[in-house]
Design an enzyme around this catalytic site. Sequence first.
Site, PDB file in Angstrom:
ATOM      1  N   GLU B 185       0.828  -1.210   0.000  1.00 50.47           N
ATOM      2  CA  GLU B 185       0.000   0.000   0.000  1.00 50.47           C
ATOM      3  C   GLU B 185       0.862   1.260   0.000  1.00 50.47           C
ATOM      4  OE1 GLU B 185      -3.066  -0.377   2.943  1.00 50.47           O
ATOM      5  OE2 GLU B 185      -3.780  -2.251   2.076  1.00 50.47           O
ATOM      6  N   HIS B 387     -17.445 -10.594   6.265  1.00 54.81           N
ATOM      7  CA  HIS B 387     -16.156  -9.963   6.515  1.00 54.81           C
ATOM      8  C   HIS B 387     -15.407 -10.722   7.596  1.00 54.81           C
ATOM      9  CE1 HIS B 387     -13.477  -6.613   8.127  1.00 54.81           C
ATOM     10  NE2 HIS B 387     -13.045  -6.915   6.932  1.00 54.81           N
ATOM     11  N   HIS B 388     -14.181 -11.053   7.285  1.00 55.52           N
ATOM     12  CA  HIS B 388     -13.305 -11.733   8.241  1.00 55.52           C
ATOM     13  C   HIS B 388     -11.998 -10.972   8.356  1.00 55.52           C
ATOM     14  CE1 HIS B 388     -15.371 -15.864   7.296  1.00 55.52           C
ATOM     15  NE2 HIS B 388     -16.039 -15.182   8.215  1.00 55.52           N
ATOM     16  N   GLU B 389     -11.916 -10.101   9.335  1.00 55.22           N
ATOM     17  CA  GLU B 389     -10.630  -9.456   9.614  1.00 55.22           C
ATOM     18  C   GLU B 389      -9.869 -10.362  10.580  1.00 55.22           C
ATOM     19  OE1 GLU B 389      -8.823  -6.778   8.533  1.00 55.22           O
ATOM     20  OE2 GLU B 389      -7.342  -7.750   9.832  1.00 55.22           O
ATOM     21  N   GLU B 469      -5.536  -6.609   2.152  1.00 57.20           N
ATOM     22  CA  GLU B 469      -4.157  -6.853   2.603  1.00 57.20           C
ATOM     23  C   GLU B 469      -3.746  -8.272   2.174  1.00 57.20           C
ATOM     24  OE1 GLU B 469      -6.551  -6.211   5.226  1.00 57.20           O
ATOM     25  OE2 GLU B 469      -6.501  -4.131   4.572  1.00 57.20           O
ATOM     26  N   GLU B 487      -7.567  -6.479  -2.674  1.00 59.65           N
ATOM     27  CA  GLU B 487      -6.998  -5.152  -2.560  1.00 59.65           C
ATOM     28  C   GLU B 487      -5.562  -5.259  -3.085  1.00 59.65           C
ATOM     29  OE1 GLU B 487      -7.283  -1.668   0.823  1.00 59.65           O
ATOM     30  OE2 GLU B 487      -6.494  -3.602   1.421  1.00 59.65           O
ATOM     31  N   GLU B 493      -9.452   4.177   1.038  1.00 59.64           N
ATOM     32  CA  GLU B 493      -9.482   4.555   2.454  1.00 59.64           C
ATOM     33  C   GLU B 493      -8.368   5.543   2.800  1.00 59.64           C
ATOM     34  OE1 GLU B 493      -8.973   1.670   1.194  1.00 59.64           O
ATOM     35  OE2 GLU B 493      -7.278   0.611   2.108  1.00 59.64           O
TER      36      GLU B 493
END
Lengths: 697, 697
Positions: B185, B387-389, B469, B487, B493
């Site tokens: 990033e 969503h799985h962070e 990520e 991503e 963001e």
Amino acid sequence: MPLFEVLSRLRVPSLLASVLWCVAPCLHAAPQTVASVDSPGKILRVSLQLDDGRPSYRVQRLGEAVIGESRLGFQLRDGALDRDLAVLDQHSRSVDETWEQPWGERRYVRNHYNELRVDLGERGGRQRRFAVVFRVYDDGLGFRYSFPQQPGMQEAVIDEELTEFDIVPDATAWWIPAGAPIHYEYLYRRTPLREVPLAHTPFTLRSQDGLHLAIHEAALVDYAGMWLRRGEGQRLHAQLSPSADGWKVRRALPFDTPWRTLQISDTAGGLVDSNLILNLNEPNALGDVSWVHPAKYIGVWWSMHLNQETWARGPTHAATTANTRRYIDFAAAHGFGGVLVEGWNPGWDGNWVGNGDHFDFTRATADFDIDALSAYAAKKGVHLIGHHETGCAVEHYEDQLDAALDLYARLGVDTFKTGYVCDDGQVDRRNPAGGPLLREWHDGQFMARHHLKVVQEAARRHLSVNAHEPIKDTGLRRTYPNWLSREGARGMEYNAWGEPPNPPEHEVNLVFTRMLAGPMDYTPGILSLTGRGGRAIPSTLARQLALYVTLYSPIQMAADLPEHYLQHRDAFRFIEDVAVDWDDSRVLDGEIGDYVTIVRKDRHSRDWFLGSITDEHGRVLPIALGFLEPGVRYRAEIYRDGDAADYQHNPFDFVREQRVVTSRDQLQVKLAPGGGQAIRFVPLDPAPASAGTAASR
Amino acid sequence: MPLFEVLSRLRVPSLLASVLWCVAPCLHAAPQTVASVDSPGKILRVSLQLDDGRPSYRVQRLGEAVIGESRLGFQLRDGALDRDLAVLDQHSRSVDETWEQPWGERRYVRNHYNELRVDLGERGGRQRRFAVVFRVYDDGLGFRYSFPQQPGMQEAVIDEELTEFDIVPDATAWWIPAGAPIHYEYLYRRTPLREVPLAHTPFTLRSQDGLHLAIHEAALVDYAGMWLRRGEGQRLHAQLSPSADGWKVRRALPFDTPWRTLQISDTAGGLVDSNLILNLNEPNALGDVSWVHPAKYIGVWWSMHLNQETWARGPTHAATTANTRRYIDFAAAHGFGGVLVEGWNPGWDGNWVGNGDHFDFTRATADFDIDALSAYAAKKGVHLIGHHETGCAVEHYEDQLDAALDLYARLGVDTFKTGYVCDDGQVDRRNPAGGPLLREWHDGQFMARHHLKVVQEAARRHLSVNAHEPIKDTGLRRTYPNWLSREGARGMEYNAWGEPPNPPEHEVNLVFTRMLAGPMDYTPGILSLTGRGGRAIPSTLARQLALYVTLYSPIQMAADLPEHYLQHRDAFRFIEDVAVDWDDSRVLDGEIGDYVTIVRKDRHSRDWFLGSITDEHGRVLPIALGFLEPGVRYRAEIYRDGDAADYQHNPFDFVREQRVVTSRDQLQVKLAPGGGQAIRFVPLDPAPASAGTAASR
């Protein structure tokens, strides 16, 4: 102690402090914008400023500075005219018109601009006046000075024009040196703009951010050509081509200067597709010009550059009756409209370069039966193309001009080529005070007058002109459509001489530099790929064909020897077929000095032609055929580099092949190093009914 | 005294002299080409050489060197495998096939290459063997190493891969740093290739002569990602992403490495239009994937980045039942297929970055009624997006993976987003020996295995994956079409956070760098143009729309808050209308980091869409509409920058307008500084009968 600190310590109330704060800097007022004008699509904005009476201008594009504050004005013999000026008057107008070219890259030209005219006058002294007129297009702008009739000034003796162009973005320049001996015939240099000393126009730039710019001029009439001298950083100063008189220009009032032009485009091709230069010229002044004939031609020419034959009389004299008859036969058999003959008249026998006093333009040499040949040509449907080499004895030529042109008119010659070969870039001018000859640059006021005189005299006799070693093109073909073409850059003959030959990038550079001015008689089509003494010409075979599309001229020579064409009949077929006058032209893709692909639609058929050339590197270019008529199948006659072609090692590797394509297809155009590709698209279906998108223009 | 001079003085006869002349240099034989292979159109040639048993390769394009002699081989734990090699066998084959994508930038993909496989073996020692396989296309090539089953070698422990890329032409590089903490990033750097230290791929180059190159890899399966370390001059060395184990890769034989890829094009757009990466991946391994759904989606997301709501529980918790219901209503009303909800599960309350051991993927927080919401969404024709962070607790996630995915499958979730936010670019790995956690890079063998495991487990349950990520994309979507997007670059963001925001050139750079790898979930469409604390986002309004066409993803988020869309209904209409799955895609024009224009045809209608974006400079781009169906009128719904738009000073100046156009028209697409333009073309006429050009493909 700074003023602000002083004021702080004095505890002056803050409002008062700000007022006082302005006292010192505001004594000298900042430049004040007195007028500005946007382009029709609000892409460009030009502002005129006065800074304590000194005029300047700026150009912004989409809100960003392109030309920073740049001076306007003159150094006149009777004092500078660039200060103590005030605005007397200003006018704006908008024009959106479409005009038709009798011949050209495209039939219809849209002329869409906003104009701002600001009249300025000296506040004191002699109260001299002039106006600055800006015409602002979406793809560029022009501005010129206009000197109206006025009491205190009968004529202008211009020592220098003070126009500047302060280029804001860091840029690379492609340019040829001005004030140099070989009248425009140089390889283009590519340098940072900051390293340019003195250059000719068209002067082409690319900024680091991909903005493409070209500085040039339009309608150079009775004035000196503009050179560009770099000052500080990226600031360019107009420097007028000198005159032997000391001043640069002398003109009675009223008069207008040529337009100073700036083309601006995000793409390199946008510079080429722009009509700015033509639009800034005056409309056709000649009326019916149906006697002007775009055509392909051959000539008694290349054999002399090969040293096989000579311009001079003797056993190797090229311009003989028998030889010319052979060329006429070849032209008639293969559809060429003209046969150029050089060396047909007396004067070539000694050292004529820069020494043309012996040229006779009214008589042919004894071995050249000009009357019989003209009659023979006429019978075969071919025109002889005349030739007037002056050897730089310009007034010697002018003395004979009437008689010389009368002769051509009588013989049915419809076009003639002129030549101004000197040994130091300057022509001769008689000294009115007696004494040794004066010298004049090829692009000073003297030669600007001379060239236009020749063109006007030619027009009176329905003759067209193709000037070599000319003054640069500034679009006067719009006003004088018999000014068909000219040279004015390093042409094919350097490939005969080989000192050195034109490297492949030269012809790509030409498209984005010299060709921005107008047509060039580059004389392509050397299919033998061989110069003097067997020198290799740095080109593939297919590339020679592509030049007919990429380097525009309404008269295109097939410059090689007839016998060489018969040795390459497959390739020669394209030269026989290619058109020279166009309904439309478009750069599909290109980068300055790297490669370019151009398509053009024939004005007299539904055929399209494509030409693509590269520099010393091979390329594979995806070409979408969306320019073709929708819903129509075309036979694509493809003339391409062979798979192993290479301009240095394998230049003759060549393929002619056919495919059926439509506007929906995409071709992968493969160019060998130093190569090219030429395609003729012939419609196989009738034209479909229009889909009717009148609303969309 | 040089040998030649000695020989001359000795008056050795010249033939003998030439023979002797070779003695000294020829004692060490020059590298010997043992095999070579051309691309189908003879544009590229790859040669494999052995220099005294050391393998290397070279790449030529149209006869010119692009990759100079570059090493091949491995540093294995049990000794270098790059010397004393001999050719054991070699095979060539040609393939020309066309395959269909279940979704993508284009429906049909042609896979046309020539393959060369050369089997090499050690002449002595353990006689280890491997093969190098080249697949050579007209627009690029891939090569990989293949380790066959063999007696002397059960597994390979790779300390380093010795592959090199010696770039011959002087080049500029666009790149992001490898071995750095923020997992891809970064803003792209533009530097001379000679100044690059260590970079990720895709690694994009442009030579001084206009050749465009991109180095990347395809089919990164159970191997470490390849970084590029510059050695001498322009020589790049593969450097595999490290592993906590010390070695880089450990694999049992037989196995193949990923493909090392090189795309080569004369135009920047040619890199983007290339199918090389997909073609080098294995075909669809999942069979019927009609359960994979390209779609647009919205989400409970931007409000957290604005600091208006939180992932953590409490009064500002975003993922509540009521809030999500509001998003579902908005999605249903405006045609969005999915609603992403972040922060729906326990684990977000503390500092979870790099510390994800508290995440529970099988339970919702108390204020989020996941069952009711799923049922509500289903009733409205909308899917919740999971969503799985992980907070980098990768194995903690893997422990729950089955149950977590079972839950989603039961709830009708069809797509889920994963996240791997760490504080130093490395994820946690349990230490099998006990003791502190090991750290693994995002793109080492450990994570390559992890990501594929998630994708495969998801496929078993007909779920699709959108990894954030992530490990970089290497085209595995061909083999696993449920790997929809990811991503892997600096996304939207950063414009919320503003530290600093993404400058306009970033999104142009992405097209020619990150996007060469595959789809990106950039999350465009912030029509409020406002980030956290009122920070201005460096974009015009029209540009936000253009991103939907220029930055490809089969799932595209409308990332702004619903209430902001209602404030910009005119612009929002484009987001409602734009397609996400395409029959065809084409770069019309572009330069890396300057601007790009892309057109795409909807797969489910006859509509075309155009997106054009620029960097900080305004542009005027001539766009020929030849891509449209010929003979059909289209309503062009144009969403453009207003005449005074500017991303810094006037970002909301915006115009929506309509025109009727056909394939013969040319638009002047005007982009403000930092601006963009989006167009939908809706056909007004029925499709015409085909003109029948079967012969022309």
